[in-house]
Design a protein around this motif. Structure first.
Motif, PDB file in Angstrom:
ATOM      1  N   VAL A  55      38.087  58.538  27.685  1.00  0.00           N
ATOM      2  CA  VAL A  55      38.651  57.688  28.938  1.00  0.00           C
ATOM      3  C   VAL A  55      40.237  58.071  29.316  1.00  0.00           C
ATOM      4  CG1 VAL A  55      39.507  55.448  29.631  1.00  0.00           C
ATOM      5  CG2 VAL A  55      37.528  55.721  28.152  1.00  0.00           C
ATOM      6  N   ILE A  56      40.163  58.507  30.421  1.00  0.00           N
ATOM      7  CA  ILE A  56      41.745  59.016  30.812  1.00  0.00           C
ATOM      8  C   ILE A  56      42.283  57.813  31.868  1.00  0.00           C
ATOM      9  CG2 ILE A  56      41.353  61.251  30.317  1.00  0.00           C
ATOM     10  CD1 ILE A  56      41.656  59.993  34.137  1.00  0.00           C
ATOM     11  N   GLY A  57      41.629  56.902  32.273  1.00  0.00           N
ATOM     12  CA  GLY A  57      42.131  55.757  33.259  1.00  0.00           C
ATOM     13  C   GLY A  57      41.095  54.716  33.639  1.00  0.00           C
ATOM     14  N   VAL A  58      41.463  53.981  34.420  1.00  0.00           N
ATOM     15  CA  VAL A  58      40.382  52.720  34.768  1.00  0.00           C
ATOM     16  C   VAL A  58      40.546  52.709  36.589  1.00  0.00           C
ATOM     17  CG1 VAL A  58      40.476  51.536  32.837  1.00  0.00           C
ATOM     18  CG2 VAL A  58      42.144  51.085  34.648  1.00  0.00           C
ATOM     19  N   GLU A  59      39.633  52.338  37.200  1.00  0.00           N
ATOM     20  CA  GLU A  59      39.620  51.698  38.439  1.00  0.00           C
ATOM     21  C   GLU A  59      39.543  50.160  38.297  1.00  0.00           C
ATOM     22  OE1 GLU A  59      36.465  52.907  41.520  1.00  0.00           O
ATOM     23  OE2 GLU A  59      37.186  51.606  42.739  1.00  0.00           O
ATOM     24  N   ALA A  60      40.231  49.487  39.020  1.00  0.00           N
ATOM     25  CA  ALA A  60      40.437  48.000  39.092  1.00  0.00           C
ATOM     26  C   ALA A  60      39.246  47.403  40.386  1.00  0.00           C
ATOM     27  CB  ALA A  60      41.581  47.451  39.328  1.00  0.00           C
ATOM     28  N   LEU A  61      38.278  46.523  39.975  1.00  0.00           N
ATOM     29  CA  LEU A  61      37.393  46.112  40.866  1.00  0.00           C
ATOM     30  C   LEU A  61      37.474  44.552  40.927  1.00  0.00           C
ATOM     31  CD1 LEU A  61      34.743  48.425  39.633  1.00  0.00           C
ATOM     32  CD2 LEU A  61      35.815  48.596  41.991  1.00  0.00           C
ATOM     33  N   VAL A  62      37.553  43.744  41.742  1.00  0.00           N
ATOM     34  CA  VAL A  62      37.765  42.597  41.880  1.00  0.00           C
ATOM     35  C   VAL A  62      36.388  41.618  41.717  1.00  0.00           C
ATOM     36  CG1 VAL A  62      37.563  41.993  44.390  1.00  0.00           C
ATOM     37  CG2 VAL A  62      39.012  40.583  42.951  1.00  0.00           C
ATOM     38  N   ARG A  63      36.301  40.455  41.243  1.00  0.00           N
ATOM     39  CA  ARG A  63      35.178  39.637  40.899  1.00  0.00           C
ATOM     40  C   ARG A  63      35.696  38.389  41.495  1.00  0.00           C
ATOM     41  NH1 ARG A  63      33.350  43.829  40.854  1.00  0.00           N
ATOM     42  NH2 ARG A  63      32.120  45.122  39.447  1.00  0.00           N
ATOM     43  N   TRP A  64      34.436  37.541  41.894  1.00  0.00           N
ATOM     44  CA  TRP A  64      34.665  36.336  42.042  1.00  0.00           C
ATOM     45  C   TRP A  64      33.637  35.310  41.428  1.00  0.00           C
ATOM     46  CZ3 TRP A  64      33.962  34.072  47.829  1.00  0.00           C
ATOM     47  CH2 TRP A  64      34.340  32.707  47.967  1.00  0.00           C
ATOM     48  N   GLN A  65      34.596  34.424  40.504  1.00  0.00           N
ATOM     49  CA  GLN A  65      33.834  33.573  39.807  1.00  0.00           C
ATOM     50  C   GLN A  65      33.517  32.130  40.488  1.00  0.00           C
ATOM     51  OE1 GLN A  65      32.537  33.951  36.136  1.00  0.00           O
ATOM     52  NE2 GLN A  65      31.249  32.122  37.075  1.00  0.00           N
ATOM     53  N   HIS A  66      32.522  32.002  41.401  1.00  0.00           N
ATOM     54  CA  HIS A  66      32.518  30.798  42.189  1.00  0.00           C
ATOM     55  C   HIS A  66      32.014  29.903  41.554  1.00  0.00           C
ATOM     56  CE1 HIS A  66      30.934  28.505  45.460  1.00  0.00           C
ATOM     57  NE2 HIS A  66      31.720  29.224  46.090  1.00  0.00           N
ATOM     58  N   PRO A  67      32.589  28.612  41.683  1.00  0.00           N
ATOM     59  CA  PRO A  67      32.139  27.346  40.886  1.00  0.00           C
ATOM     60  C   PRO A  67      30.789  27.016  40.938  1.00  0.00           C
ATOM     61  CG  PRO A  67      33.623  26.802  42.691  1.00  0.00           C
ATOM     62  CD  PRO A  67      33.773  28.430  42.611  1.00  0.00           C
ATOM     63  N   THR A  68      29.997  27.396  41.950  1.00  0.00           N
ATOM     64  CA  THR A  68      28.539  26.924  42.049  1.00  0.00           C
ATOM     65  C   THR A  68      27.727  28.191  42.000  1.00  0.00           C
ATOM     66  OG1 THR A  68      28.519  26.610  44.469  1.00  0.00           O
ATOM     67  CG2 THR A  68      28.912  24.584  43.032  1.00  0.00           C
ATOM     68  N   ARG A  69      28.407  29.263  42.460  1.00  0.00           N
ATOM     69  CA  ARG A  69      27.425  30.371  42.755  1.00  0.00           C
ATOM     70  C   ARG A  69      27.448  31.468  41.716  1.00  0.00           C
ATOM     71  NH1 ARG A  69      25.859  32.400  47.589  1.00  0.00           N
ATOM     72  NH2 ARG A  69      27.570  34.111  47.429  1.00  0.00           N
ATOM     73  N   GLY A  70      28.107  31.437  40.709  1.00  0.00           N
ATOM     74  CA  GLY A  70      28.153  32.390  39.711  1.00  0.00           C
ATOM     75  C   GLY A  70      29.298  33.575  40.102  1.00  0.00           C
ATOM     76  N   VAL A  71      29.142  34.683  39.553  1.00  0.00           N
ATOM     77  CA  VAL A  71      29.782  35.887  39.870  1.00  0.00           C
ATOM     78  C   VAL A  71      29.377  36.453  41.316  1.00  0.00           C
ATOM     79  CG1 VAL A  71      30.976  37.905  39.274  1.00  0.00           C
ATOM     80  CG2 VAL A  71      30.395  36.264  37.369  1.00  0.00           C
ATOM     81  N   ILE A  72      30.226  36.712  42.129  1.00  0.00           N
ATOM     82  CA  ILE A  72      29.804  37.195  43.389  1.00  0.00           C
ATOM     83  C   ILE A  72      30.614  38.435  43.533  1.00  0.00           C
ATOM     84  CG2 ILE A  72      30.085  36.899  45.865  1.00  0.00           C
ATOM     85  CD1 ILE A  72      30.286  33.840  45.577  1.00  0.00           C
ATOM     86  N   SER A  73      29.689  39.411  44.052  1.00  0.00           N
ATOM     87  CA  SER A  73      30.244  40.799  44.052  1.00  0.00           C
ATOM     88  C   SER A  73      30.956  40.958  45.500  1.00  0.00           C
ATOM     89  CB  SER A  73      28.806  41.621  44.459  1.00  0.00           C
ATOM     90  OG  SER A  73      29.185  42.879  45.089  1.00  0.00           O
TER      91      SER A  73
END
Ligand code: C2E
Ligand code: MG
Ligand code: MG
Ligand code: MG
Length: 291
Positions: A55-73
């Motif tokens: 590993v030489i680095g990372v890409e950051a990717l956002v996630r939405w933990q919705h209160p009723t719908r779970g994780v949204i892409s």
């Protein structure tokens, strides 16, 4: 009306939706509430050296933990966040999170392991007059050196106008690196790459998919190989780093290595993961290489 219907009837936005304005108003309200309630978090996908398998680095990717719908892409909410303008505060959150996290990993694991870290940036953020200052502040507050921050932009974002070009040059002058994401899918051109202060191009997954099957010599397979080869040659001539995206098996990794790619990303190498999982991976890697 959207408010009266409440969370239970939360509208899933799809591009085919006939009345995006209505959907946007509702999704926009949900996004705003989610931001206020801390429902967003960032996961990190490792960037891997294909030859050393490190590993030489990372890409950051956002996630939405919705209160009723779970994780949204992000594919489901980034377009609406862009249209409603909420991408500006959301993007600022991702940027700050990434800088803080990357600075912590840099301190713990050192500069060989953390050579690049960065979020995706929407064109709407580049048009925000505060964007360059937000980046400067995120670097100053986290202590992350600008050279380690890689902002991922798409070709269409970069093509838009004078104001964007000024912001990009200011960022470049701060030492921040710029990556052209999903390369090959937009209006890629040599003059764009010359005018734009990029240091990295990311070969889009669509050219990696099936790249291992050239033996049959189908026109599609030949075209994928030709693009992958042209991108690496062009990057070499312009002194840009390359990253191949979406590597899903070892045959693809091997083919890309033989074409000259030295950095890759994909489920075969490592999936997007929590900060704790990244730290565990980096600790393992340190143990292996110290042994
Ligand atoms: P991207 O920047 O091209 O990111 C790569 C996407 O491909 C990520 O999806 C990642 O999980 C996925 N991926 C990585 N390796 C593989 C693989 O081997 N196979 C497959 N099938 N997929 C792979 P994700 O996280 O769902 O993000 C989708 C897109 O959403 C991103 O594409 C980026 O354009 C956008 N995005 C994500 N986070 C943000 C953000 O914080 N801000 C903005 N503006 N856009 C974001
Ligand atoms: Mg990206
Ligand atoms: Mg990409
Ligand atoms: Mg892509």
């Amino acid at each position: 009306a959207a408010k009266q219907r409440g969370k239970a009837n939360w509208v899933r936005f799809t591009p085919e939706m006939e009345r995006p304005v209505v959907a946007d108003a509702q999704l926009g309200a949900e996004l705003r509430r989610g931001l206020e309630n801390g429902e967003f978090h960032v996961v990190y996908q490792p960037l891997v050296d294909l030859h050393l398998n490190r590993v030489i680095g990372v890409e950051a990717l956002v996630r939405w933990q919705h209160p009723t719908r779970g994780v949204i892409s992000p594919i489901e909410f980034i377009p609406a966040a862009e249209r409603t303008g909420l991408i500006v505060p959301l993007g600022r959150f991702v940027l700050r999170e990434t800088c803080m996290q990357a600075a912590a990993w840099l301190a713990e694991f050192g500069p060989e392991v953390l050579q690049k870290a960065g979020p995706n940036v929407s064109v709407r953020q580049l048009h925000d007059p505060d964007f360059v200052n937000d980046v400067r502040a995120a670097l100053a507050d986290s202590g992350l050196p600008g050279e380690l921050l890689v902002l991922e932009l798409t070709e269409s974002a970069v093509l838009r106008g004078h104001q964007v070009s000024r912001a990009l040059h200011e960022l470049h002058d701060m030492g921040v690196r710029l990556a052209l994401d999903d390369f090959g899918t937009g209006e890629s051109s040599l003059s764009l790459l010359r005018a734009f202060p990029a240091s990295i191009v990311k070969l889009d997954k669509s050219f990696v998919d099936g790249i291992e099957f050239d033996e049959d010599g189908t026109p599609e397979a030949n075209a994928r190989q030709a693009v992958a080869r042209a991108v690496i040659q062009m990057a070499g001539a312009l002194d840009l780093d390359t990253v191949a995206e979406g590597i899903e098996n070892e045959e693809q990794a091997e083919r890309l290595r033989r074409l000259g790619y030295s950095l890759g990303q994909g489920f075969h190498l490592a999936e997007p993961m929590s900060p704790a999982q990244v730290a565990a991976m980096l600790a393992d890697q340190r143990a292996i290489h110290a042994a």
